[in-house]
Design a protein around this motif. Structure first.
Motif, PDB file in Angstrom:
ATOM      1  N   VAL A  16      43.941  53.183  41.574  1.00  0.00           N
ATOM      2  CA  VAL A  16      45.085  52.265  41.636  1.00  0.00           C
ATOM      3  C   VAL A  16      44.849  51.192  42.701  1.00  0.00           C
ATOM      4  O   VAL A  16      45.105  49.998  42.485  1.00  0.00           O
ATOM      5  CB  VAL A  16      46.385  53.039  41.928  1.00  0.00           C
ATOM      6  CG1 VAL A  16      47.520  52.080  42.261  1.00  0.00           C
ATOM      7  CG2 VAL A  16      46.775  53.905  40.727  1.00  0.00           C
ATOM      8  N   ALA A  17      44.320  51.613  43.845  1.00  0.00           N
ATOM      9  CA  ALA A  17      44.006  50.649  44.908  1.00  0.00           C
ATOM     10  C   ALA A  17      42.948  49.659  44.452  1.00  0.00           C
ATOM     11  O   ALA A  17      43.043  48.446  44.735  1.00  0.00           O
ATOM     12  CB  ALA A  17      43.536  51.393  46.157  1.00  0.00           C
ATOM     13  N   ALA A  18      41.933  50.133  43.726  1.00  0.00           N
ATOM     14  CA  ALA A  18      40.875  49.241  43.231  1.00  0.00           C
ATOM     15  C   ALA A  18      41.443  48.203  42.263  1.00  0.00           C
ATOM     16  O   ALA A  18      41.088  47.016  42.329  1.00  0.00           O
ATOM     17  CB  ALA A  18      39.787  50.062  42.547  1.00  0.00           C
ATOM     18  N   VAL A  19      42.337  48.641  41.373  1.00  0.00           N
ATOM     19  CA  VAL A  19      42.967  47.707  40.427  1.00  0.00           C
ATOM     20  C   VAL A  19      43.776  46.655  41.178  1.00  0.00           C
ATOM     21  O   VAL A  19      43.697  45.449  40.887  1.00  0.00           O
ATOM     22  CB  VAL A  19      43.864  48.477  39.436  1.00  0.00           C
ATOM     23  CG1 VAL A  19      44.738  47.513  38.638  1.00  0.00           C
ATOM     24  CG2 VAL A  19      43.014  49.308  38.487  1.00  0.00           C
ATOM     25  N   LEU A  20      44.564  47.081  42.158  1.00  0.00           N
ATOM     26  CA  LEU A  20      45.393  46.142  42.916  1.00  0.00           C
ATOM     27  C   LEU A  20      44.546  45.154  43.714  1.00  0.00           C
ATOM     28  O   LEU A  20      44.806  43.946  43.714  1.00  0.00           O
ATOM     29  CB  LEU A  20      46.334  46.912  43.846  1.00  0.00           C
ATOM     30  CG  LEU A  20      47.446  47.722  43.173  1.00  0.00           C
ATOM     31  CD1 LEU A  20      48.232  48.516  44.209  1.00  0.00           C
ATOM     32  CD2 LEU A  20      48.374  46.813  42.391  1.00  0.00           C
ATOM     33  N   PHE A  21      43.520  45.659  44.394  1.00  0.00           N
ATOM     34  CA  PHE A  21      42.709  44.790  45.255  1.00  0.00           C
ATOM     35  C   PHE A  21      41.942  43.749  44.442  1.00  0.00           C
ATOM     36  O   PHE A  21      41.872  42.577  44.826  1.00  0.00           O
ATOM     37  CB  PHE A  21      41.744  45.633  46.086  1.00  0.00           C
ATOM     38  CG  PHE A  21      42.416  46.497  47.124  1.00  0.00           C
ATOM     39  CD1 PHE A  21      43.672  46.167  47.605  1.00  0.00           C
ATOM     40  CD2 PHE A  21      41.793  47.633  47.621  1.00  0.00           C
ATOM     41  CE1 PHE A  21      44.307  46.950  48.561  1.00  0.00           C
ATOM     42  CE2 PHE A  21      42.417  48.423  48.574  1.00  0.00           C
ATOM     43  CZ  PHE A  21      43.676  48.090  49.041  1.00  0.00           C
ATOM     44  N   THR A  22      41.330  44.171  43.336  1.00  0.00           N
ATOM     45  CA  THR A  22      40.582  43.209  42.516  1.00  0.00           C
ATOM     46  C   THR A  22      41.516  42.211  41.851  1.00  0.00           C
ATOM     47  O   THR A  22      41.182  41.028  41.723  1.00  0.00           O
ATOM     48  CB  THR A  22      39.759  43.947  41.446  1.00  0.00           C
ATOM     49  OG1 THR A  22      40.602  44.872  40.729  1.00  0.00           O
ATOM     50  CG2 THR A  22      38.600  44.705  42.069  1.00  0.00           C
ATOM     51  N   CYS A  54      37.830  46.890  33.760  1.00  0.00           N
ATOM     52  CA  CYS A  54      37.201  48.174  33.460  1.00  0.00           C
ATOM     53  C   CYS A  54      37.902  49.329  34.178  1.00  0.00           C
ATOM     54  O   CYS A  54      38.093  50.409  33.603  1.00  0.00           O
ATOM     55  CB  CYS A  54      35.723  48.133  33.840  1.00  0.00           C
ATOM     56  SG  CYS A  54      34.737  47.060  32.772  1.00  0.00           S
ATOM     57  N   THR A  55      38.297  49.112  35.425  1.00  0.00           N
ATOM     58  CA  THR A  55      38.995  50.170  36.162  1.00  0.00           C
ATOM     59  C   THR A  55      40.363  50.429  35.562  1.00  0.00           C
ATOM     60  O   THR A  55      40.806  51.587  35.479  1.00  0.00           O
ATOM     61  CB  THR A  55      39.132  49.784  37.642  1.00  0.00           C
ATOM     62  OG1 THR A  55      37.849  49.459  38.173  1.00  0.00           O
ATOM     63  CG2 THR A  55      39.719  50.936  38.448  1.00  0.00           C
ATOM     64  N   LEU A  56      41.054  49.387  35.138  1.00  0.00           N
ATOM     65  CA  LEU A  56      42.346  49.558  34.481  1.00  0.00           C
ATOM     66  C   LEU A  56      42.185  50.358  33.190  1.00  0.00           C
ATOM     67  O   LEU A  56      43.008  51.235  32.882  1.00  0.00           O
ATOM     68  CB  LEU A  56      42.974  48.194  34.190  1.00  0.00           C
ATOM     69  CG  LEU A  56      44.361  48.215  33.542  1.00  0.00           C
ATOM     70  CD1 LEU A  56      45.371  48.923  34.440  1.00  0.00           C
ATOM     71  CD2 LEU A  56      44.822  46.785  33.225  1.00  0.00           C
ATOM     72  N   LEU A  57      41.119  50.083  32.443  1.00  0.00           N
ATOM     73  CA  LEU A  57      40.835  50.840  31.220  1.00  0.00           C
ATOM     74  C   LEU A  57      40.634  52.326  31.531  1.00  0.00           C
ATOM     75  O   LEU A  57      41.213  53.198  30.866  1.00  0.00           O
ATOM     76  CB  LEU A  57      39.605  50.274  30.527  1.00  0.00           C
ATOM     77  CG  LEU A  57      39.079  51.063  29.311  1.00  0.00           C
ATOM     78  CD1 LEU A  57      40.124  51.058  28.195  1.00  0.00           C
ATOM     79  CD2 LEU A  57      37.756  50.485  28.826  1.00  0.00           C
ATOM     80  N   VAL A  58      39.808  52.612  32.543  1.00  0.00           N
ATOM     81  CA  VAL A  58      39.561  54.009  32.933  1.00  0.00           C
ATOM     82  C   VAL A  58      40.862  54.679  33.353  1.00  0.00           C
ATOM     83  O   VAL A  58      41.146  55.826  32.974  1.00  0.00           O
ATOM     84  CB  VAL A  58      38.526  54.062  34.076  1.00  0.00           C
ATOM     85  CG1 VAL A  58      38.431  55.480  34.655  1.00  0.00           C
ATOM     86  CG2 VAL A  58      37.159  53.608  33.582  1.00  0.00           C
ATOM     87  N   LEU A  59      41.669  53.962  34.118  1.00  0.00           N
ATOM     88  CA  LEU A  59      42.929  54.513  34.617  1.00  0.00           C
ATOM     89  C   LEU A  59      43.867  54.858  33.464  1.00  0.00           C
ATOM     90  O   LEU A  59      44.459  55.951  33.418  1.00  0.00           O
ATOM     91  CB  LEU A  59      43.582  53.490  35.552  1.00  0.00           C
ATOM     92  CG  LEU A  59      44.666  53.984  36.520  1.00  0.00           C
ATOM     93  CD1 LEU A  59      44.129  55.071  37.430  1.00  0.00           C
ATOM     94  CD2 LEU A  59      45.176  52.808  37.336  1.00  0.00           C
TER      95      LEU A  59
END
Length: 283
Positions: A16-22, A54-59
Motif C-alpha cells: 500500500v505504501a509503494a502504491v501511494l509513494f509512486t 504493477c503493484t496495484l495489480l498485485v495488491l
C-alpha cells in the motif's frame, strides 16, 4: 504448485505504501513539475507509473484472491515485479535530481514539486526493497525460482543490460570497431537468455526445455560469465586506448557502459556460483 504464504499484514502495508509513494511521485511532477517531453523525463515518469500499476495489480489480485485465475506463477510474479520496481525507482531517484534539480533555475513552486517527487521516489525505493526482503526465499524454504538469489540476480542482470542499451544507442558508440560490435552482441545474447529464464519462470514453462532446467542454468551461466569477461576487457581497451580511440575523447556514456559491463560480469559470476551451489547441493 502450492502458493507461498507470508505475513500478509506487514506485506500488505508495504505494498500500500509503494502504491501511494509512486502515485504521488508521478502525480506531483505531472501537475506542477513543468518537465520537458521526451528523454529522461519520460523515463522517470515511466518508472513511477509502471511500478504503481504493477503493484496495484498485485495488491488487487491478492486481496480478492484471484491468484488461481492469473495465467502466471504467483510464487514468482510479485517478487519479480517488486525487484524491477525497486531498480526502476532507484534509477529515477538518481536520474531525476541530476537532470531536473541540479543547476536548474525555476520558480519556487516548480522546484518544490520536483523535490517532492524525488523524496517520494526515494521512499518508494525503500519500500520496494523492504518488499523484496519480506518475500525472498529463506534458507530451507520451498519457493519459486524468482524468489531465490539467482532469480533476483536475473532481474538485476536484465535491468543493467537495459541501461547499457540506452547508453550505447544515444549516441551510437559500438560501431567503430568489430570488437565493440562483439560487446554489443554479448549484451544482447545474455539479455535475451536472462529474460527468457524470467519469462519461463513466470509462465511456469521450465519443464518445456529439452534439457533439465538446472543444467540449462549452469551451462548458460558459464557461457554468460565467459562472454561478459571478454566484454569487460574489450570495451575499455577499444574505447579508452588512444591507438583505437583516435582523436575523439571517451564520453561519460562510454565510461558508464564500462562500469556497468564490469558490474554485470560480477552479477553473472555471483549467479553462476549460486546456481552451482543449488545444483550440487540438491544432488
Amino acid at each position: 504448485m502450492p502458493l507461498i504464504t507470508f505475513p500478509t499484514s506487514q506485506l500488505l502495508w508495504v505494498r500500500v505504501a509503494a502504491v501511494l509513494f509512486t502515485c504521488v511521485a508521478f502525480s506531483v511532477v505531472a501537475q506542477g513539475g513543468a518537465l520537458p517531453h521526451g528523454g529522461m523525463a519520460d523515463w522517470c515518469i515511466f518508472c513511477w507509473a509502471f511500478s504503481f500499476a504493477c503493484t496495484l495489480l498485485v495488491l488487487l489480485v491478492e486481496q480478492f484472491g484471484l491468484q488461481a485465475r492469473i495465467p502466471v506463477s504467483w510464487s514468482n510474479f510479485p517478487i519479480t515485479i517488486a525487484c524491477y520496481a525497486a531498480l526502476l525507482c532507484f534509477s529515477a531517484s538518481i536520474i531525476f535530481p541530476v537532470f531536473f534539480l541540479k543547476d536548474q533555475h525555476y520558480n519556487k513552486e516548480v522546484r518544490d514539486h520536483r523535490i517532492a517527487s524525488t523524496v517520494f521516489s526515494c521512499l518508494a525505493t525503500v519500500v520496494y526493497i523492504a518488499e523484496v526482503s519480506l518475500t525472498k526465499a529463506r534458507p530451507g524454504e520451498v519457493a519459486g525460482y524468482m524468489a531465490t538469489a539467482p532469480g533476483l540476480l536475473k532481474v538485476c542482470q536484465t535491468f543493467v543490460a537495459c541501461v547499457i542499451f540506452i547508453l550505447v544507442s544515444d549516441p551510437v558508440s559500438y560501431d567503430q570497431h568489430a570488437a565493440l560490435k562483439w560487446c554489443m552482441a554479448v549484451y544482447c545474447i545474455c539479455f535475451i537468455l536472462s529474460m527468457a529464464v524470467v519469462v519461463l519462470c513466470l509462465g511456469e514453462c521450465t519443464g518445456c526445455l529439452p534439457i533439465p532446467f538446472s543444467k540449462f542454468l549452469s551451462a548458460y551461466g558459464l557461457l554468460a560469465v565467459t562472454m561478459y569477461l571478454t566484454a569487460t576487457i574489450i570495451w575499455p581497451v577499444f574505447q579508452f586506448d588512444k591507438q583505437y580511440q583516435g582523436r575523439s575523447r571517451a564520453s561519460s556514456n562510454v565510461i558508464a557502459v564500462a562500469v556497468l559491463t564490469a558490474l554485470n560480469f560480477l552479477l553473472y559470476l555471483a549467479d553462476l556460483v549460486y546456481t552451482a551451489r543449488l545444483v550440487f547441493v540438491s544432488v
